[in-house]
Scaffold this motif. Structure first.
Motif, short mmCIF file in Angstrom:
data_model
loop_
_atom_site.label_atom_id
_atom_site.label_comp_id
_atom_site.label_asym_id
_atom_site.label_seq_id
_atom_site.Cartn_x
_atom_site.Cartn_y
_atom_site.Cartn_z
N ARG A 1 0.86 -1.17 0.00
CA ARG A 1 0.00 0.00 0.00
C ARG A 1 0.90 1.23 0.00
NH1 ARG A 1 -4.10 0.26 4.86
NH2 ARG A 1 -4.87 -1.66 3.90
N GLY A 2 1.27 1.70 -1.19
CA GLY A 2 2.18 2.84 -1.29
C GLY A 2 3.52 2.48 -0.66
N GLU A 3 3.94 3.30 0.31
CA GLU A 3 5.21 3.07 1.01
C GLU A 3 5.01 2.26 2.28
OE1 GLU A 3 8.53 3.76 0.14
OE2 GLU A 3 7.40 3.80 -1.72
N GLN A 4 3.94 1.49 2.31
CA GLN A 4 3.66 0.59 3.42
C GLN A 4 3.59 -0.83 2.88
OE1 GLN A 4 2.69 1.31 6.83
NE2 GLN A 4 3.38 3.43 6.58
N VAL A 5 4.05 -1.77 3.69
CA VAL A 5 3.97 -3.16 3.29
C VAL A 5 3.49 -4.00 4.47
CG1 VAL A 5 6.39 -3.63 3.88
CG2 VAL A 5 5.23 -5.08 2.21
N HIS A 6 2.60 -4.93 4.17
CA HIS A 6 2.04 -5.84 5.18
C HIS A 6 2.67 -7.21 4.95
CE1 HIS A 6 -1.86 -7.79 7.00
NE2 HIS A 6 -0.76 -8.05 7.71
N VAL A 7 3.43 -7.69 5.93
CA VAL A 7 4.15 -8.95 5.77
C VAL A 7 3.94 -9.87 6.96
CG1 VAL A 7 5.96 -7.86 4.38
CG2 VAL A 7 6.28 -8.08 6.84
N ARG A 8 4.26 -11.12 6.73
CA ARG A 8 4.39 -12.08 7.83
C ARG A 8 5.70 -12.83 7.61
NH1 ARG A 8 -0.52 -16.36 6.41
NH2 ARG A 8 -0.01 -16.75 4.21
N HIS A 9 6.25 -13.37 8.69
CA HIS A 9 7.55 -14.02 8.55
C HIS A 9 7.69 -15.17 9.54
CE1 HIS A 9 10.21 -12.27 11.98
NE2 HIS A 9 8.96 -12.20 12.35
N ILE A 10 8.71 -15.97 9.29
CA ILE A 10 9.12 -17.02 10.23
C ILE A 10 10.59 -16.77 10.55
CG2 ILE A 10 9.62 -19.49 10.47
CD1 ILE A 10 7.09 -20.06 8.85
N LEU A 11 10.90 -16.78 11.83
CA LEU A 11 12.25 -16.49 12.30
C LEU A 11 12.82 -17.69 13.04
CD1 LEU A 11 14.64 -14.57 13.09
CD2 LEU A 11 13.27 -13.91 15.08
N ILE A 12 14.04 -18.06 12.71
CA ILE A 12 14.79 -19.09 13.42
C ILE A 12 16.02 -18.42 14.03
CG2 ILE A 12 16.03 -21.27 13.25
CD1 ILE A 12 12.99 -21.45 12.81
N ILE A 13 16.13 -18.50 15.35
CA ILE A 13 17.21 -17.81 16.07
C ILE A 13 18.33 -18.79 16.42
CG2 ILE A 13 17.80 -16.45 18.10
CD1 ILE A 13 14.88 -15.60 18.28
N PRO A 14 19.53 -18.56 15.93
CA PRO A 14 20.66 -19.42 16.30
C PRO A 14 20.96 -19.33 17.80
CG PRO A 14 21.16 -18.14 14.34
CD PRO A 14 19.91 -17.57 14.91
N VAL A 15 21.37 -20.44 18.36
CA VAL A 15 21.71 -20.49 19.80
C VAL A 15 23.20 -20.25 19.98
CG1 VAL A 15 21.72 -21.94 21.86
CG2 VAL A 15 19.80 -22.08 20.25
N VAL A 16 23.51 -19.35 20.90
CA VAL A 16 24.92 -19.02 21.18
C VAL A 16 25.63 -20.24 21.74
CG1 VAL A 16 26.41 -17.65 22.67
CG2 VAL A 16 24.47 -16.58 21.54
N THR A 17 26.82 -20.51 21.24
CA THR A 17 27.62 -21.63 21.74
C THR A 17 28.67 -21.13 22.73
OG1 THR A 17 29.28 -21.39 20.00
CG2 THR A 17 27.38 -22.80 19.52
N GLN A 18 29.18 -22.04 23.54
CA GLN A 18 30.23 -21.67 24.48
C GLN A 18 31.47 -21.20 23.73
OE1 GLN A 18 30.07 -21.37 27.88
NE2 GLN A 18 32.07 -20.40 27.53
N GLU A 19 31.71 -21.82 22.60
CA GLU A 19 32.87 -21.42 21.80
C GLU A 19 32.76 -19.97 21.32
OE1 GLU A 19 31.11 -24.13 21.38
OE2 GLU A 19 32.53 -25.75 21.84
N SER A 20 31.55 -19.56 20.91
CA SER A 20 31.37 -18.18 20.46
C SER A 20 31.50 -17.20 21.62
CB SER A 20 30.01 -18.01 19.77
OG SER A 20 28.94 -18.24 20.66
#
Length: 462
Positions: free
Chosen positions: A273-292
């Motif tokens: 809609r002009g300079e507006q956008v209607h979205v949906r998403h799926i997010l997968i979050i990486p898990v921090v490791t002890q090494e990182s």
């Protein structure tokens, strides 16, 4: 979560009561402003929200609610005359933002709809007119006060007008800088999370329902319960990677998997809609490791050593170059007072500091840098940071030298409030206002009604 559920149920109790009671009890007209009316049920619903927010029952609060509604109607009426408007996109964004918050706190869209006794779509349609009017009223008030300017002379006059025995006391304040080192996963460590996102995308493309998969697998707590729906947003509403993807697709398109600071996403554009956008998403979050985490600590230790041994680089420059906190790195690493963000004040009362920061700075000397320490952010993620104590100001009575920014804010607020009060005083005398006898004893609005012998309409006809 339980507390919010009780709160919602309290609101619904009042809504159901409003429907069950005779019209002369709840559906009468409580006030009239020009051609606009305020229903008793409007007041009862807002009072239920007031109670649901943890406030003690207080019938006089209904006077304040009615006053707020009267002022909103006055501002909205003037906005029509002055051609002050809000765009539909602004209203949609505010409605969507509120609904996402309610869905998150309720524990999902299904639970919220159960509490409300209606669908989210129905509820959004019901609240939209009031939200639109509220946004218009806000813009109108901003227009009324747009020419308010507070000079140094105004600040001095304000300060001199405070009785010496009534001067406020300011708590101890500090100026604190930070350099943050967030753990970063290697490409190999990230691969499993990218693959999971890719697999989910393939399932959507193959015909599985996007919303159902988002509810089951997306790790964005704000949108997952709503099927991944983020509502309408402009280009400022997302991080840059998300914006770039959302605004290059057409309605119905599904993006490839991409990475942002939050993790791995893919999205679907629902509507443009002009300079507006209607979205949906799926997010997968990486898990921090002890090494990182170990790598982050190693980097933090090396920068700490650099700052202690090399006088050619200062803390501000190091923060701008090395810090992973985008909110502070471009401010020389300095933390801002969350209660005075607009003034960009770096003076923070010690009782408002993050407890982790307060614990470290409590033993530091002015001008010193702390050793890197492990911290846990508001999102639950861990990292390392070091702190710089730039200054401390002990508790003291207000004075113009130390406290000019705060006193200027107080003086400006006083001028703004006076301007608004003068406007309302004039406008209410020019506008037809009727108040139901039930509220004519309210101290703050007892003189608002227009003198007339005509009684207020008692009921709203079906």
């Amino acid at each position: 979560m339980r507390k919010f559920g009780i709160a919602i149920l309290s609101i619904i109790f009042f809504m159901q009561a409003a429907k069950a009671q005779p019209k002369h009890t709840l559906d009468k007209i409580a006030g009239v402003v020009g051609s606009s009316i305020i229903l008793q049920s409007d007041i009862e619903l807002k009072y239920a929200t007031y109670i649901a927010q943890g406030m003690q029952p207080n019938p006089s609060a209904k006077c304040q609610i009615l006053q707020s509604l009267l002022t909103q109607k006055l501002l909205a009426a003037q906005a029509i005359i002055d051609s002050v408007e809000v765009k539909d996109d602004e209203v949609d964004n505010d409605v969507d933002r509120r609904m996402r918050g309610m869905i998150q706190r309720a524990g999902g869209q299904d639970r919220l709809e159960q509490f409300l006794g209606r669908s989210v779509i129905q509820y959004k349609d019901e609240i939209r007119p009031d939200i639109k009017e509220g946004l218009i009223a806000q813009k109108m008030q901003q227009k009324i006060t747009s020419n308010v300017n507070t000079t140094p002379q105004d600040v001095k006059k304000f300060f001199d007008g405070i009785p010496k025995d009534s001067l406020p006391t300011f708590n101890k304040e500090v100026e604190v800088g930070e350099i943050v080192f967030n753990p970063k996963l290697s490409a190999t460590e990230k691969e499993a999370y990218r693959t999971k996102a890719e697999d989910l995308r393939k399932r959507v493309v193959a015909g599985e329902d996007f919303g159902s998969l988002a509810r089951l697998y997306s790790q964005d707590p704000g949108s997952a319960p709503n099927g991944g729906d983020l509502g309408f947003n402009d280009r400022t509403g997302f991080v840059k990677e998300f914006t770039a993807m959302a605004f290059k697709l057409k309605a119905g398109d599904i993006s490839p998997v991409f990475e942002s600071d939050f993790g791995f996403h893919f999205l679907q554009v629902i509507e443009r809609r002009g300079e507006q956008v209607h979205v949906r998403h799926i997010l997968i979050i990486p898990v921090v490791t002890q090494e990182s985490l170990t790598r982050a600590k190693s980097k933090a230790d090396s920068i700490y050593t650099l700052l202690k041994t090399n006088n050619k680089i200062d803390f501000s420059s190091a923060a701008a170059y090395y810090s992973d906190n985008k909110d502070t790195k471009f401010n020389g690493g300095m933390l801002l007072n969350a209660e005075n963000v607009e003034a960009r004040s770096t003076y923070i009362p010690t009782d408002k500091l993050d407890p982790q920061v307060a614990l470290v700075t409590d033993t530091m000397k002015v001008g010193s840098i702390s050793k890197p320490f492990l911290f846990t952010g508001a999102d639950g993620k861990q990292g390392y940071k070091m702190l710089y104590l730039k200054s401390t100001t002990n508790a003291h009575k207000a004075n113009l030298i130390q406290d000019y920014p705060k006193l200027k804010e107080y003086a400006n607020n006083e001028k703004v409030n006076r301007k608004v009060s003068e406007w309302f005083e004039k406008k209410r005398k020019e506008t037809f206002i009727r108040i139901d006898p039930q509220y004519q004893g309210c101290p703050t609005i007892k003189d608002w009604g227009t003198p007339t012998t005509t009684p207020i309409t008692a009921e709203v006809k079906p």
